[in-house]
Design an enzyme around this catalytic site. Structure first.
Site, PDB file in Angstrom:
ATOM      1  N   LYS A 210      18.471   8.304  94.406  1.00 37.49           N
ATOM      2  CA  LYS A 210      17.146   8.207  95.044  1.00 37.49           C
ATOM      3  C   LYS A 210      16.044   8.571  94.047  1.00 37.49           C
ATOM      4  O   LYS A 210      15.000   7.907  93.990  1.00 37.49           O
ATOM      5  CB  LYS A 210      17.080   9.119  96.263  1.00 37.49           C
ATOM      6  CG  LYS A 210      15.702   9.193  96.915  1.00 37.49           C
ATOM      7  CD  LYS A 210      15.194   7.803  97.329  1.00 37.49           C
ATOM      8  CE  LYS A 210      13.725   7.832  97.722  1.00 37.49           C
ATOM      9  NZ  LYS A 210      13.459   8.561  98.951  1.00 37.49           N
ATOM     10  N   CYS A 264       7.023  10.360  97.291  1.00 38.09           N
ATOM     11  CA  CYS A 264       8.202   9.929  96.533  1.00 38.09           C
ATOM     12  C   CYS A 264       7.904   9.682  95.056  1.00 38.09           C
ATOM     13  O   CYS A 264       8.324  10.437  94.195  1.00 38.09           O
ATOM     14  CB  CYS A 264       8.799   8.672  97.167  1.00 38.09           C
ATOM     15  SG  CYS A 264       9.582   8.971  98.764  1.00 38.09           S
TER      16      CYS A 264
END
Length: 406
Positions: A210, A264
């Site tokens: 991720k 993110c």
């Protein structure tokens, strides 16, 4: 093996936790959403939402009305626990970008008294490598009788704000288990609402995967942002340059902007740097390029402001991307606040997606900003701004970081 329907406790009812909880509830699971924000809990229990995301209001209302979703400030016993809490930065040993796992730790300690044998604990929060093992250690230290009897997995979210509900269902999903049974249980759960492929691995690889996804995007955005600075120095349009270069069949340069935001892309690369500071040289440099872009924008405004005695600076957009209300790590928000603190001129901010009570300064109507501004600084390409007639602003000083008003 996980039952077809479960009692699921989702901790953290933000942009990931609330859609996930609601989706699970509409698939027949009994879901308790837990959040420390009592106002958000009350809003959800009334069938309404406290964040902006297309169609989320319909999903939440349906889930609550079905009786399968309710919210609370306190966890309960369940079959599966999903942690979807923030993982921001903290200052540590002189590093202002060190990972802050305090929310993860607090959430883990909150559920520990309610965890039972054969339960599954899932970490969805984007986290540094080793965080899933960290929460396992916390629960096993608090509940030593459960050591080896509870299953742990990392299933990172991979959705785009503004398209969360569609991508929650359609995107491939990575599941990283600390054991084979954790993988089996997590896969069975996500299969109840995911149409995408379920990709199995261990928890550490899932955590790094991720981080790598967002670091890849950050590096490519940094190239575009650096190119915009180069083009400005040379007096060349970056938009035309990129458009021409992208006609090559193997070139796909992204679009530059005022920086990089969101929880993110603006955060995750630093988690890799923290884990391998000597090796992650390109990743660190890309972050530094993107973090520097807001300051470059400020200097552009400062240079243009010198022609005015008391300029009015109209700032269009506060969120980190278009057509959402999310301001986490937003470079646009940082730019507006830095401009206000710099006393370069009077700042008028406008964002049609942001509620006035969410910012510490006044928000203005778009028409008023356009009419009064000497300098118009476009920071976010909201659809409302795409409709601005270039003729209306032709006598303004326009600094367009998104290439909208060309």
């Amino acid at each position: 093996m996980a039952r077809e329907t479960q009692k699921i406790v989702v901790v953290g009812l933000g942009y990931i936790g609330l859609p996930t909880a609601s989706m699970l509830a509409t698939k027949g699971h009994t879901v308790l959403g837990v959040d420390v924000n009592e106002a958000a809990v009350n809003t959800i229990n009334s069938g309404r939402i406290h964040i902006i995301e297309p169609d989320l209001d319909i999903l939440v209302r349906s889930a609550v009305n079905s009786g399968n979703l309710r919210a609370s400030t306190v966890p309960e016993e369940g079959d599966t626990f999903i942690l979807a809490v923030p993982t921001p930065f903290k200052e540590e040993n002189g590093n202002p970008k060190a990972p802050d796992l305090s929310y993860v730790e607090t959430a883990t300690r909150a559920i520990a008294p309610y965890v039972r044998e054969d339960n599954l604990v899932i970490l969805e929060s984007t986290s540094p490598v080793g965080t899933t093992q960290f929460i396992q250690q916390i629960i096993e230290s608090m509940r030593p009788e459960l050591k080896g009897k509870v299953h742990f997995a990392h299933c990172p979210e991979r959705v785009l704000p503004g398209h969360i509900l569609r991508e929650l269902v359609d995107n491939d999903r990575i599941i990283g288990g600390t054991s084979k049974m954790a993988l089996t249980k997590a896969k069975a759960l996500y299969k109840t609402f995911c149409n995408g492929a379920i990709l199995e691995t261990d928890s550490r690889t899932a955590e790094l995967s991720k981080l790598v996804e967002n670091s890849f995007r950050d590096v490519n955005i940094a190239f575009a942002n650096e190119l915009s600075v180069v083009c400005d120095r040379l007096g060349i349009s970056v938009w035309e340059t990129i458009g021409l270069a992208n006609r090559h069949p193997r070139v796909n340069i992204l679009q530059p902007g005022p920086g990089v935001g969101g929880h993110c892309i603006a955060v995750d690369p630093w988690f890799i740097v923290a884990s391998a500071p000597d090796e992650a040289r390109l990743i660190r440099t890309a972050r530094e390029v993107n973090d520097a872009k807001p300051h470059w924008v400020i200097e552009k405004v400062r240079a243009k402001a010198e022609r005015f005695r008391t300029p009015v600076i109209g700032c269009l957009g506060l969120t980190f991307k278009a057509n959402i209300d999310d301001m986490r790590e937003s470079p646009s928000m940082d730019i507006v606040q830095m401009l206000m603190a710099s006393n370069i001129g009077t700042v008028m901010a406008c964002d049609p997606n942001v509620a006035a009570e969410k910012v510490p300064f006044p928000l203005h109507d778009l028409k008023d900003v356009i009419r009064q501004a000497d300098i118009l600084l476009l920071l976010v390409d909201h659809e409302e701004f795409l409709e601005i007639d270039p003729q209306i602003v032709k006598d303004k000083v326009v600094i367009d970081t998104k290439g909208v008003l060309r």
